[in-house]
Design a protein around this motif. Structure first.
Motif, PDB file in Angstrom:
ATOM      1  N   GLN A   3      -2.028  -6.147   3.055  1.00 47.74           N
ATOM      2  CA  GLN A   3      -2.147  -4.610   3.071  1.00 47.74           C
ATOM      3  C   GLN A   3      -1.182  -4.425   1.881  1.00 47.74           C
ATOM      4  N   CYS A   4      -1.632  -3.001   1.333  1.00 43.41           N
ATOM      5  CA  CYS A   4      -0.891  -2.294   0.232  1.00 43.41           C
ATOM      6  C   CYS A   4      -0.902  -0.905   0.395  1.00 43.41           C
ATOM      7  N   VAL A   5       0.096  -0.207   0.492  1.00 46.02           N
ATOM      8  CA  VAL A   5       0.262   1.167   0.219  1.00 46.02           C
ATOM      9  C   VAL A   5       0.905   1.715  -0.843  1.00 46.02           C
ATOM     10  N   VAL A   6       0.255   2.569  -1.505  1.00 43.71           N
ATOM     11  CA  VAL A   6       0.910   3.171  -2.847  1.00 43.71           C
ATOM     12  C   VAL A   6       0.846   4.734  -2.622  1.00 43.71           C
ATOM     13  N   GLY A   7       1.913   5.237  -3.213  1.00 44.05           N
ATOM     14  CA  GLY A   7       2.034   7.051  -3.336  1.00 44.05           C
ATOM     15  C   GLY A   7       3.625   7.133  -3.283  1.00 44.05           C
ATOM     16  N   PHE A   8       3.787   8.917  -3.481  1.00 36.93           N
ATOM     17  CA  PHE A   8       4.910   9.171  -3.924  1.00 36.93           C
ATOM     18  C   PHE A   8       5.628   9.173  -2.582  1.00 36.93           C
ATOM     19  N   PHE A   9       4.945   9.796  -1.421  1.00 40.77           N
ATOM     20  CA  PHE A   9       5.614   9.920  -0.309  1.00 40.77           C
ATOM     21  C   PHE A   9       4.835   9.393   0.975  1.00 40.77           C
ATOM     22  N   PHE A  10       5.242   8.506   1.840  1.00 41.57           N
ATOM     23  CA  PHE A  10       4.408   8.104   2.824  1.00 41.57           C
ATOM     24  C   PHE A  10       5.438   7.454   4.143  1.00 41.57           C
ATOM     25  N   GLY A  11       4.898   7.777   5.285  1.00 43.08           N
ATOM     26  CA  GLY A  11       5.881   6.897   6.175  1.00 43.08           C
ATOM     27  C   GLY A  11       4.835   6.017   6.825  1.00 43.08           C
ATOM     28  N   CYS A  12       5.598   4.774   7.590  1.00 45.72           N
ATOM     29  CA  CYS A  12       4.645   4.057   8.183  1.00 45.72           C
ATOM     30  C   CYS A  12       5.277   3.217   9.227  1.00 45.72           C
ATOM     31  N   PHE A  13       4.579   2.457   9.948  1.00 42.62           N
ATOM     32  CA  PHE A  13       5.064   1.811  11.175  1.00 42.62           C
ATOM     33  C   PHE A  13       3.975   0.567  11.423  1.00 42.62           C
ATOM     34  N   GLU A  31       0.406  -4.107 -13.914  1.00 41.45           N
ATOM     35  CA  GLU A  31      -0.885  -4.424 -14.164  1.00 41.45           C
ATOM     36  C   GLU A  31      -1.756  -3.252 -13.769  1.00 41.45           C
ATOM     37  N   ALA A  32      -1.642  -2.901 -12.330  1.00 43.16           N
ATOM     38  CA  ALA A  32      -2.644  -1.868 -12.167  1.00 43.16           C
ATOM     39  C   ALA A  32      -2.407  -0.240 -12.542  1.00 43.16           C
ATOM     40  N   LEU A  33      -1.052  -0.151 -12.898  1.00 47.09           N
ATOM     41  CA  LEU A  33      -0.750   1.099 -13.478  1.00 47.09           C
ATOM     42  C   LEU A  33      -1.214   0.968 -14.876  1.00 47.09           C
ATOM     43  N   ASP A  34      -1.609  -0.194 -15.697  1.00 43.14           N
ATOM     44  CA  ASP A  34      -2.066  -0.113 -17.023  1.00 43.14           C
ATOM     45  C   ASP A  34      -3.721   0.033 -16.716  1.00 43.14           C
ATOM     46  N   LEU A  35      -4.246  -0.321 -15.767  1.00 40.95           N
ATOM     47  CA  LEU A  35      -5.627  -0.290 -15.668  1.00 40.95           C
ATOM     48  C   LEU A  35      -6.170   0.978 -15.193  1.00 40.95           C
ATOM     49  N   TYR A  36      -5.273   1.719 -14.191  1.00 46.15           N
ATOM     50  CA  TYR A  36      -5.546   3.065 -13.437  1.00 46.15           C
ATOM     51  C   TYR A  36      -4.783   3.995 -13.676  1.00 46.15           C
ATOM     52  N   ASP A  37      -5.219   5.105 -13.824  1.00 47.06           N
ATOM     53  CA  ASP A  37      -4.444   6.493 -13.636  1.00 47.06           C
ATOM     54  C   ASP A  37      -3.365   6.426 -12.525  1.00 47.06           C
ATOM     55  N   VAL A  38      -2.203   6.839 -12.902  1.00 48.91           N
ATOM     56  CA  VAL A  38      -1.213   7.053 -11.880  1.00 48.91           C
ATOM     57  C   VAL A  38      -1.526   7.527 -10.498  1.00 48.91           C
ATOM     58  N   LEU A  39      -2.232   8.394 -10.594  1.00 50.25           N
ATOM     59  CA  LEU A  39      -2.590   9.161  -9.394  1.00 50.25           C
ATOM     60  C   LEU A  39      -3.831   8.623  -8.659  1.00 50.25           C
ATOM     61  N   ASP A  40      -4.441   7.474  -9.172  1.00 48.66           N
ATOM     62  CA  ASP A  40      -5.522   6.796  -8.378  1.00 48.66           C
ATOM     63  C   ASP A  40      -4.946   5.666  -7.578  1.00 48.66           C
ATOM     64  N   TYR A  41      -4.088   6.191  -6.444  1.00 50.47           N
ATOM     65  CA  TYR A  41      -3.461   5.275  -5.516  1.00 50.47           C
ATOM     66  C   TYR A  41      -4.439   4.378  -4.980  1.00 50.47           C
ATOM     67  N   ILE A  86      -5.337   1.728  -7.345  1.00 52.08           N
ATOM     68  CA  ILE A  86      -3.921   0.582  -7.505  1.00 52.08           C
ATOM     69  C   ILE A  86      -3.759  -0.278  -6.441  1.00 52.08           C
ATOM     70  N   ALA A  87      -3.782   0.370  -5.165  1.00 51.97           N
ATOM     71  CA  ALA A  87      -3.579  -0.441  -3.943  1.00 51.97           C
ATOM     72  C   ALA A  87      -4.449  -1.535  -3.735  1.00 51.97           C
ATOM     73  N   ALA A  88      -5.847  -1.165  -3.924  1.00 51.47           N
ATOM     74  CA  ALA A  88      -7.041  -2.050  -3.946  1.00 51.47           C
ATOM     75  C   ALA A  88      -6.786  -3.358  -4.842  1.00 51.47           C
ATOM     76  N   HIS A  89      -6.495  -2.773  -6.253  1.00 53.48           N
ATOM     77  CA  HIS A  89      -6.005  -4.026  -7.102  1.00 53.48           C
ATOM     78  C   HIS A  89      -4.947  -4.955  -6.595  1.00 53.48           C
ATOM     79  N   MET A  90      -3.876  -4.434  -6.144  1.00 53.96           N
ATOM     80  CA  MET A  90      -2.827  -5.255  -5.690  1.00 53.96           C
ATOM     81  C   MET A  90      -3.348  -6.050  -4.436  1.00 53.96           C
ATOM     82  N   LYS A  91      -3.769  -5.388  -3.455  1.00 57.27           N
ATOM     83  CA  LYS A  91      -4.466  -6.345  -2.199  1.00 57.27           C
ATOM     84  C   LYS A  91      -5.192  -7.544  -2.600  1.00 57.27           C
TER      85      LYS A  91
END
Length: 85
Positions: free
Chosen positions: A45-55, A15-25, A28-33
């Motif tokens: 919490q929500c993280v969206v992107g091509f490459f990321f690390g997390c802990f 749904e978020a990808l339908d509403l926002y540009d694919v590069l508007d991470y 997209i993350a705010a919508h899902m959260k």
């Protein structure tokens, strides 16, 4: 994460990808959260992107990581107990 929540996460991402540009991470993350906070209570919490690390530390049964189209999605509910992902 229970299957029902996994399905909701993927539906929310689609749904978020339908509403926002694919590069508007951020949007997209705010919508899902906001969707998860509304449906399952606050603290998501929500993280969206091509490459990321997390802990981080998350609540048991509240973690999902998946790829949809070209983006990676990570959704979890924060927790203060010592189990980390």
């Amino acid at each position: 994460m229970p299957v029902k929540m996994q399905i909701q996460a993927m539906a929310s991402a689609s749904e978020a990808l339908d509403l926002y540009d694919v590069l508007d991470y951020k949007s997209i993350a705010a919508h899902m959260k906001k969707e998860f906070d509304k449906k399952y209570g606050g603290g998501w919490q929500c993280v969206v992107g091509f490459f990321f690390g997390c802990f981080f530390t998350h609540s048991k049964g509240s973690f999902i990581y998946f790829t949809l189209e070209t983006l990676n999605f990570l959704i979890f509910k924060g927790d203060s107990s010592p189990s980390a992902a």
